[in-house]
Design a protein around this motif. Structure first.
Motif, mmCIF file in Angstrom:
data_model
loop_
_atom_site.group_PDB
_atom_site.id
_atom_site.type_symbol
_atom_site.label_atom_id
_atom_site.label_comp_id
_atom_site.label_asym_id
_atom_site.label_seq_id
_atom_site.Cartn_x
_atom_site.Cartn_y
_atom_site.Cartn_z
ATOM 1 N N THR A 98 0.849 -1.190 0.000
ATOM 2 C CA THR A 98 0.000 0.000 0.000
ATOM 3 C C THR A 98 0.884 1.239 0.000
ATOM 4 O O THR A 98 1.841 1.319 0.768
ATOM 5 C CB THR A 98 -0.907 0.025 1.243
ATOM 6 N N PHE A 100 1.010 5.773 -1.003
ATOM 7 C CA PHE A 100 0.250 6.993 -1.241
ATOM 8 C C PHE A 100 1.197 8.090 -1.713
ATOM 9 O O PHE A 100 2.212 8.348 -1.067
ATOM 10 C CB PHE A 100 -0.449 7.418 0.053
ATOM 11 N N ASN A 102 2.454 11.641 -1.987
ATOM 12 C CA ASN A 102 2.240 12.764 -1.082
ATOM 13 C C ASN A 102 3.215 13.882 -1.425
ATOM 14 O O ASN A 102 4.034 13.761 -2.339
ATOM 15 C CB ASN A 102 2.435 12.293 0.362
ATOM 16 N N MET A 122 -4.796 10.532 -7.510
ATOM 17 C CA MET A 122 -4.231 9.853 -6.335
ATOM 18 C C MET A 122 -4.872 10.359 -5.052
ATOM 19 O O MET A 122 -4.201 10.722 -4.102
ATOM 20 C CB MET A 122 -2.713 10.075 -6.278
ATOM 21 N N ILE A 123 -6.223 10.400 -5.063
ATOM 22 C CA ILE A 123 -6.938 10.823 -3.864
ATOM 23 C C ILE A 123 -6.843 9.717 -2.822
ATOM 24 O O ILE A 123 -6.747 9.954 -1.635
ATOM 25 C CB ILE A 123 -8.409 11.121 -4.218
ATOM 26 N N ARG A 124 -6.850 8.510 -3.313
ATOM 27 C CA ARG A 124 -6.782 7.354 -2.429
ATOM 28 C C ARG A 124 -5.426 6.688 -2.547
ATOM 29 O O ARG A 124 -4.604 7.055 -3.367
ATOM 30 C CB ARG A 124 -7.885 6.373 -2.811
ATOM 31 N N SER A 125 -5.247 5.688 -1.730
ATOM 32 C CA SER A 125 -3.977 4.973 -1.755
ATOM 33 C C SER A 125 -3.972 3.958 -2.891
ATOM 34 O O SER A 125 -5.010 3.629 -3.453
ATOM 35 C CB SER A 125 -3.758 4.258 -0.428
ATOM 36 N N ASN A 155 4.444 7.748 0.622
ATOM 37 C CA ASN A 155 4.335 7.052 1.898
ATOM 38 C C ASN A 155 4.081 5.585 1.589
ATOM 39 O O ASN A 155 3.171 5.258 0.833
ATOM 40 C CB ASN A 155 3.149 7.571 2.712
ATOM 41 N N VAL A 156 4.902 4.727 2.161
ATOM 42 C CA VAL A 156 4.705 3.291 1.958
ATOM 43 C C VAL A 156 4.286 2.693 3.291
ATOM 44 O O VAL A 156 4.966 2.879 4.306
ATOM 45 C CB VAL A 156 5.992 2.616 1.447
ATOM 46 N N LYS A 157 3.171 1.987 3.282
ATOM 47 C CA LYS A 157 2.636 1.418 4.523
ATOM 48 C C LYS A 157 3.649 0.460 5.142
ATOM 49 O O LYS A 157 4.141 -0.444 4.482
ATOM 50 C CB LYS A 157 1.332 0.680 4.240
ATOM 51 N N THR A 281 -13.195 5.696 1.292
ATOM 52 C CA THR A 281 -11.833 5.192 1.244
ATOM 53 C C THR A 281 -11.785 4.044 0.244
ATOM 54 O O THR A 281 -12.760 3.782 -0.440
ATOM 55 C CB THR A 281 -11.354 4.751 2.643
ATOM 56 N N GLY A 282 -10.672 3.374 0.158
ATOM 57 C CA GLY A 282 -10.528 2.296 -0.807
ATOM 58 C C GLY A 282 -9.231 2.446 -1.556
ATOM 59 O O GLY A 282 -8.450 3.360 -1.296
ATOM 60 N N ARG A 283 -8.961 1.554 -2.477
ATOM 61 C CA ARG A 283 -7.713 1.590 -3.233
ATOM 62 C C ARG A 283 -8.009 1.857 -4.705
ATOM 63 O O ARG A 283 -9.048 1.438 -5.205
ATOM 64 C CB ARG A 283 -6.996 0.247 -3.124
#
Ligand SMILES: [Cu+2]
Lengths: 427, 256
Positions: A98, A100, A102, A122-125, A155-157, A281-283
């Motif tokens: 996951t 995002f 940023n 890229m509003i979501r991840s 950002n990487v989860k 939310t969602g991918r």
């Protein structure tokens, strides 16, 4: 000094009080800084990350800002490309999980109007695939005057922010002039800086005053603490007598009012905002950029880093299946760019652009069409040291990765990632 | 602090002899102890709440239908439970629920305004604290009317969990109106979260309700509320029991 002040005790007292005041202020300031550190510190972690992590996670290149000087309410576009490394360390959570896109700025000094990767918002991840090419573009609107080092970042989860190259941007104008509006799907135009706040504050104040009045009711019989403590002790099991009939009536009224206000408030809100949706939310999925089949293939034969000379020597086996001779114009590793001035002219964008404009030497020259040949490149610059890349020899996992930019005689650029073990040379 | 105590020069016992003087001494004790307790509640509660609820209460785009109304009452019942027991048991004062939450609310507003708004530049409409004071009032009123910790835990604890969402809905509803951004539907809260950049808080860290295939889809809010209510009954009893242990402890007995 005390004598000069005339009245020594008063002066001493004043200075002690002054010192105490200053110490308290300093403590308070420190407290706030500590509280907020996680919010702002991220913008400048560029040198703090381990070199391996910087080199073999995400390769950023062709970073551009549309302007370096703008006013509040003006827009700026930050764009460029990145490629997640094929040599992504095993012990670090993958960008294929996951991620995002940023922007690294201190707080909302800019607002983000749009951000896209390969055209997808890229509003979501999302997730990015290793070894694939992605083009990003972010449209920001300046909100606070100041001078900012703006970085794209991912950002990487489980891993944290992977920071791209920074660019200095200066924002002028007046923060009070900032405007940001939106139109809801119900057609209402709203001011995002203030929308909904007066209402939330009003309700908060209402409940605060109402709750406070309950507390004040009990305070009114002041003194309360010691007398009640004593009575409670005297009465023992009959202590409930301390609650008067008036108290009970008061509590009943308060309970009824509280429940009515909650129910009433809820119904009022339902009537005022009949259409609402849950938080979204969602991918999203981003297809990688399409690329023609590569005509330059590279294998890293050996990489040695000579510590005294701050010099990286890399031996490569290059196969050129294209139609024109190619040679290495640039080596990029961990956001540092080592440029072969004979092939490529790069002017640093600003004083903190990590470009060594003439630091790459190539031995055993261009690789001709349909030829396979071993070449050696040397990337020599103090930047290895100043950007704390040399700590890579202290890693338990001494692997490196870098991007090579080959240039053909026809002017075409070929991007190839190399990676593998690195051996330090101490003498 | 010992020097400040009004009864300090009292080895002769004359200082507190008359009832008027005694009354004055008691008032001074109140003036000293109550602000101290208020400060203590502000400190403990805001720290504890920041630790357990944190981002759910910091950001308007974290107040979802599933996790926020579940986590919040569980964290919120701790101080009312413990101090509700202590103040009722020792002073017969039903104020702990309201007072602790008033303290939390005040501290939250100060922190949001100074830290999040003035220092970190977020607009206030993105970082306002939720309101929970009504829950403390309900807790205190039920304690007074029932004079029973069991009943207070049962009904007070349940309503604490049940009402977090409806209580805050008048504040929150405007932020859950839909908007469109680049072909994606969002709520106003999501839009604020996207546009006002938070470098260290990427979208995926939000612990909010994700879409599920469960058939309850329509009834997420009431289901969560009832579930949170039941869970919070046990939670409140537990913290009252901690208060009971506290009341038994030596340091409190020594004062008597
Ligand atoms: Cu920077």
């Amino acid at each position: 000094m005390i004598d000069a002040a005339g009245t020594p005790t008063a002066a001493k007292l004043r200075s002690r009080r002054e010192r105490l005041r200053r110490r308290t202020l300093r403590m308070l300031a420190l407290f706030y800084v500590l509280m907020l550190l996680p919010l702002v510190a991220d913008a400048h972690g560029e040198r703090a990350q381990m070199p391996q992590l910087r080199m073999s996670t995400v390769h950023w290149f062709d970073i551009e800002v549309s302007t370096t000087r703008l006013d509040v309410n003006d827009e700026i576009v930050v764009k460029g490309s990145f490629m997640p490394s094929r040599f992504w360390p095993e012990h670090v959570e993958s960008i294929e999980g996951t991620a995002f896109l940023n922007i690294g700025v201190p707080g909302p000094s800019f607002v983000r109007l749009d951000s896209r990767v390969n055209g997808v918002p890229m509003i979501r991840s999302t997730r990015f695939m290793r070894g694939e090419l992605y083009h990003f573009e972010m449209r920001l609107k300046a909100r606070k005057p100041g001078r900012y080092h703006v970085h794209p970042l991912i950002n990487v989860k489980g891993t944290g922010p992977i920071i791209g190259p920074g660019r200095w941007v200066e924002v002028g104008g007046n923060a009070a002039d900032f405007r940001l509006e939106a139109t809801t799907l119900l057609g209402q135009k709203i001011d995002l800086e203030h929308y909904g706040f007066a209402n939330a504050a009003w309700w908060s104040l209402f409940w605060f005053v109402f709750g406070l009045s309950w507390f004040v009711y009990w305070l009114l019989e002041c003194p309360i603490v010691i007398p009640r403590f004593k009575r409670r002790d005297e009465l023992g099991v009959d202590a409930d007598q301390m609650i008067t009939k008036a108290d009970r009536r008061f509590a009943f009224i308060y309970l009824t009012l509280t429940l009515s206000f909650i129910v009433g408030g809820y119904q009022y809100a339902q009537a005022s905002y009949p259409i609402t949706t849950p938080l979204q939310t969602g991918r999203v999925n981003v297809p990688p950029a399409e690329r023609p089949a590569p005509t330059v293939k590279v294998e890293m034969v050996e990489a040695r880093y000579r510590i005294p000379g701050r010099s990286f020597r890399i031996e490569l086996k290059v196969t050129n299946s294209g139609n024109s001779a190619v040679t290495v114009g640039e080596l990029a590793a961990g956001n540092l760019r080592f440029v072969n001035a004979a092939v490529s002219k790069v002017v640093p964008a600003d004083e903190d652009d990590l470009v060594a404009a003439d630091s790459l030497r190539v031995e055993n020259g261009p690789v001709q069409p349909s030829e396979t040949r071993n070449i050696v490149i040397y990337a020599d610059d103090a930047m290895w040291e100043t950007q704390r890349m040399t700590t890579m020899i202290k890693s338990p996992d001494a692997n490196v990765a870098a991007m090579l930019f080959f240039y053909g005689a026809d002017g075409e650029r070929h991007i190839v990632e190399i990676g593998g073990p690195m051996i330090p040379v101490f003498g | 602090m010992a020097q400040d105590a009004p009864a300090a020069p009292a080895p002769t016992r004359t200082a507190v002899a008359t009832s008027a003087e005694q009354r004055r001494a008691y008032i001074q004790f109140d003036l000293l102890i109550i602000p101290l307790i208020v400060l203590l509640f502000m400190g403990i509660f805001s720290f504890h709440f920041a630790l357990l609820v944190g981002d759910w209460d910091y950001w308007v785009d974290w107040r979802d239908r599933r996790w926020w109304p579940l986590v919040t009452p569980l964290a919120l019942s701790v101080l009312p439970g413990v101090f509700g027991y202590l103040l009722w048991d020792r002073l017969r004062l039903p104020v702990a629920g309201t007072l602790t939450i008033l303290c939390l609310t005040f501290a939250s507003w100060v922190s949001r305004y100074l830290n999040f708004h003035l220092f970190a530049d977020f607009p206030m409409n993105m970082v306002w604290p939720s309101t929970y004071i009504a829950l403390g009032l309900i807790f205190d009123c039920i304690l007074l009317l029932s004079r029973s910790f069991f009943v207070t835990g049962l009904f007070g604890g349940f309503l604490f969990g049940l009402l977090v969402y409806p209580l805050n809905w008048p504040l929150l509803a405007p932020f859950q109106v839909p908007v469109e951004l680049h072909g994606t539907m969002l709520t106003v809260a999501d839009l604020l979260g996207y546009e006002y950049v938070r470098t260290a808080i990427p979208e995926y860290v939000r612990k909010i309700e994700q879409s599920t295939l469960r058939t309850f889809g329509e009834a997420v809010t009431p289901l969560t509320a009832v579930f949170a209510g039941f869970l919070n009954i046990l939670n409140t009893w537990f913290w009252m029991w901690i208060g009971y242990l506290g009341a038994k402890s030596v340091w409190l007995r020594k004062i008597t």
